[in-house]
Design an enzyme around this catalytic site. Structure first.
Site, PDB file in Angstrom:
ATOM      1  N   SER A 170       0.844  -1.191   0.000  1.00 49.60           N
ATOM      2  CA  SER A 170       0.000   0.000   0.000  1.00 49.60           C
ATOM      3  C   SER A 170       0.883   1.246   0.000  1.00 49.60           C
ATOM      4  O   SER A 170       1.754   1.381  -0.858  1.00 49.60           O
ATOM      5  CB  SER A 170      -0.964  -0.036   1.188  1.00 49.60           C
ATOM      6  OG  SER A 170      -1.969   0.936   1.081  1.00 49.60           O
ATOM      7  N   ARG A 235     -12.390   6.526   9.200  1.00 50.12           N
ATOM      8  CA  ARG A 235     -11.934   5.156   9.390  1.00 50.12           C
ATOM      9  C   ARG A 235     -12.967   4.158   8.882  1.00 50.12           C
ATOM     10  O   ARG A 235     -12.616   3.141   8.266  1.00 50.12           O
ATOM     11  CB  ARG A 235     -11.634   4.897  10.868  1.00 50.12           C
ATOM     12  CG  ARG A 235     -11.122   3.494  11.175  1.00 50.12           C
ATOM     13  CD  ARG A 235      -9.822   3.202  10.457  1.00 50.12           C
ATOM     14  NE  ARG A 235      -9.221   1.959  10.916  1.00 50.12           N
ATOM     15  CZ  ARG A 235      -8.111   1.427  10.415  1.00 50.12           C
ATOM     16  NH1 ARG A 235      -7.488   2.032   9.427  1.00 50.12           N
ATOM     17  NH2 ARG A 235      -7.620   0.307  10.900  1.00 50.12           N
ATOM     18  N   ASP A 339      -8.654  -6.868  -4.564  1.00 52.42           N
ATOM     19  CA  ASP A 339      -8.320  -5.511  -4.116  1.00 52.42           C
ATOM     20  C   ASP A 339      -9.110  -4.492  -4.948  1.00 52.42           C
ATOM     21  O   ASP A 339      -8.844  -4.299  -6.136  1.00 52.42           O
ATOM     22  CB  ASP A 339      -6.815  -5.275  -4.267  1.00 52.42           C
ATOM     23  CG  ASP A 339      -6.337  -3.992  -3.582  1.00 52.42           C
ATOM     24  OD1 ASP A 339      -7.176  -3.115  -3.307  1.00 52.42           O
ATOM     25  OD2 ASP A 339      -5.123  -3.883  -3.339  1.00 52.42           O
ATOM     26  N   HIS A 368      -8.030  -5.223  -0.207  1.00 58.16           N
ATOM     27  CA  HIS A 368      -6.742  -4.543  -0.109  1.00 58.16           C
ATOM     28  C   HIS A 368      -5.962  -5.004   1.122  1.00 58.16           C
ATOM     29  O   HIS A 368      -4.728  -5.081   1.082  1.00 58.16           O
ATOM     30  CB  HIS A 368      -6.968  -3.030  -0.052  1.00 58.16           C
ATOM     31  CG  HIS A 368      -5.700  -2.241   0.006  1.00 58.16           C
ATOM     32  ND1 HIS A 368      -4.729  -2.313  -0.978  1.00 58.16           N
ATOM     33  CD2 HIS A 368      -5.223  -1.354   0.941  1.00 58.16           C
ATOM     34  CE1 HIS A 368      -3.722  -1.512  -0.664  1.00 58.16           C
ATOM     35  NE2 HIS A 368      -3.994  -0.934   0.489  1.00 58.16           N
ATOM     36  N   ASP A 369      -6.655  -5.321   2.196  1.00 59.56           N
ATOM     37  CA  ASP A 369      -5.984  -5.765   3.418  1.00 59.56           C
ATOM     38  C   ASP A 369      -5.282  -7.103   3.260  1.00 59.56           C
ATOM     39  O   ASP A 369      -4.610  -7.567   4.191  1.00 59.56           O
ATOM     40  CB  ASP A 369      -6.978  -5.853   4.577  1.00 59.56           C
ATOM     41  CG  ASP A 369      -7.028  -4.569   5.392  1.00 59.56           C
ATOM     42  OD1 ASP A 369      -6.217  -3.662   5.120  1.00 59.56           O
ATOM     43  OD2 ASP A 369      -7.868  -4.466   6.304  1.00 59.56           O
TER      44      ASP A 369
END
Length: 394
Positions: A170, A235, A339, A368-369
């Protein structure tokens, strides 16, 4: 080079560190593990940013694991993502240890908190020496390139003569790419995970909405306030973008939150009673929101997302093709099919334009994580890549 020459570096070693005015120094547990601001500190009397602005008394918090060999060329640089810190042993713990990617019996592993963050390196949560007040919104823009230059200065002070590979995911992957330009002959190879050659309009837009949530919070106060409600919403939006549609559906589906709905488990029953269903996914986002507020600073979040928006390897270097084409080092590019934030098309573009690139596409529902969670696949891909490099040099 001119900007770099104007930066004067001094290394001092205080006997203790006082972490005042830093909201994110409270330890907590999340995807990154235990989040703290401990480590060693490198001090600059003055660090000149890419913009020409000066950060006086700037500091970089970093950690090392393992020792340099006699040649001092066994360093591995790990670059953290948006809200990470220098504790790679926490958030990538499965990759650390004997026989693992970050083998401390073989390498000295180095990881530094980025400038603009709030885990020990100078950022908006710190005191501006010129005003004796918290920087807040007055903290200058720090680019990806600035962070890499600051890390390089720390490594030079440690006497590192060679970096076996630089790895990051990232925002960390963006830094790893920049190491390909800034590291020169110091760097042997790169591992770039879950990012592209530049921040796209889609990614900038997602970050901009998050920043707006923070800045429009009544307690923002030009970055002097906590803006906790805005930071929490930011968040929540980030957590949606970090996972995939499949991941959310598999984990939550249309399940209800038991705590909010008591014994009722059926949406139809709730509706017929005139009740508003409380879905499990809403509880998850609320939990991630609350947890994040204990460990990060709102103004740091604004500046760090703006740092990501500066990412464009071709900026000031010519075309994208010629810029990436100038990196002659071997590069492993890793992407994940789920992702949504940094899709595989971006990693494929990198691999096509980098002269000595190898592309590894990994299937994962984690979104994405996956760069934090698919450590076994990352370990396998990296080990194969590094072994090939070693075999080629024999």
């Amino acid at each position: 080079k001119a900007l770099w020459a104007r930066a004067r570096m001094v290394r001092r070693w205080p006997t203790s560190f006082i972490f005042k005015r830093r909201l994110c120094t409270d330890a907590t547990q999340d995807e990154y593990g235990k989040m703290e601001a401990d480590g060693d500190t490198f001090y600059f009397d003055e660090f000149i940013l890419e913009s020409g602005r000066s950060l006086k008394n700037a500091q970089v918090r970093y950690k090392t694991f393992g020792k340099l060999n006699e040649a001092r060329d066994n360093c591995v640089v790990v670059c953290h993502a948006l809200t990470g810190n220098a504790s790679v042993n926490e958030w990538w713990a499965p990759l650390m240890g004997p026989g693992k990617l970050f083998d401390t019996s073989k390498y000295m592993i180095f990881c530094a908190n980025i400038l603009g963050s709030c885990y020990g390196s100078t950022g908006p949560a710190d005191i501006n020496p010129e005003t004796n007040k918290r920087y807040g919104e007055d903290f200058p823009l720090v680019t990806i390139r600035d962070s890499v230059r600051s890390q390089k200065a720390v490594l030079e002070s440690l006497g590192v003569s060679g970096i076996q590979f630089v790895l990051g995911g990232s925002l960390g992957g963006m830094q790893a790419l920049e190491w390909g330009f800034i590291g020169g002959s110091l760097v042997r190879s790169l591992v770039v995970i879950a990012c592209g050659a530049k921040h796209t309009a889609w990614q900038i837009a997602i970050s901009e909405v998050q920043r707006n949530a923070i800045i429009r919070d009544p307690t923002w106060e030009n970055g002097q306030g906590k803006a906790l409600n805005g930071l929490g919403i930011a968040r929540q939006l980030a957590m949606i973008s970090y996972r995939s549609h499949r991941a959310y559906d598999q984990k939550f589906g249309r399940k209800l939150t038991k705590e909010a709905n008591g014994k009722r488990k059926d949406v139809q029953e709730m509706i017929m009673e005139g009740k508003i269903p409380n879905f499990d996914v809403a509880g998850y986002l609320s939990y991630q929101d609350s947890k994040f507020l204990t460990r990060f600073d709102a103004a740091s979040y604004v500046r760090c997302t703006q740092k990501m928006d500066t990412h464009d390897v071709s900026r000031g270097r010519g075309s994208l093709g010629s810029s990436l084409g100038s990196i002659e080092k071997p590069v492993l590019v890793i992407g994940f099919d789920g992702d949504l934030l940094y899709p595989l098309s971006e990693q494929r573009e990198l691999a096509a334009l980098l002269p000595k690139a190898k592309l590894k596409e990994i299937e994962s529902d984690a979104g994405h994580d996956a760069f934090l969670l698919e450590y076994e696949a990352i370990q396998s891909a990296c080990t194969s890549f590094l072994n090939e490099l070693d075999d080629a040099q024999r």
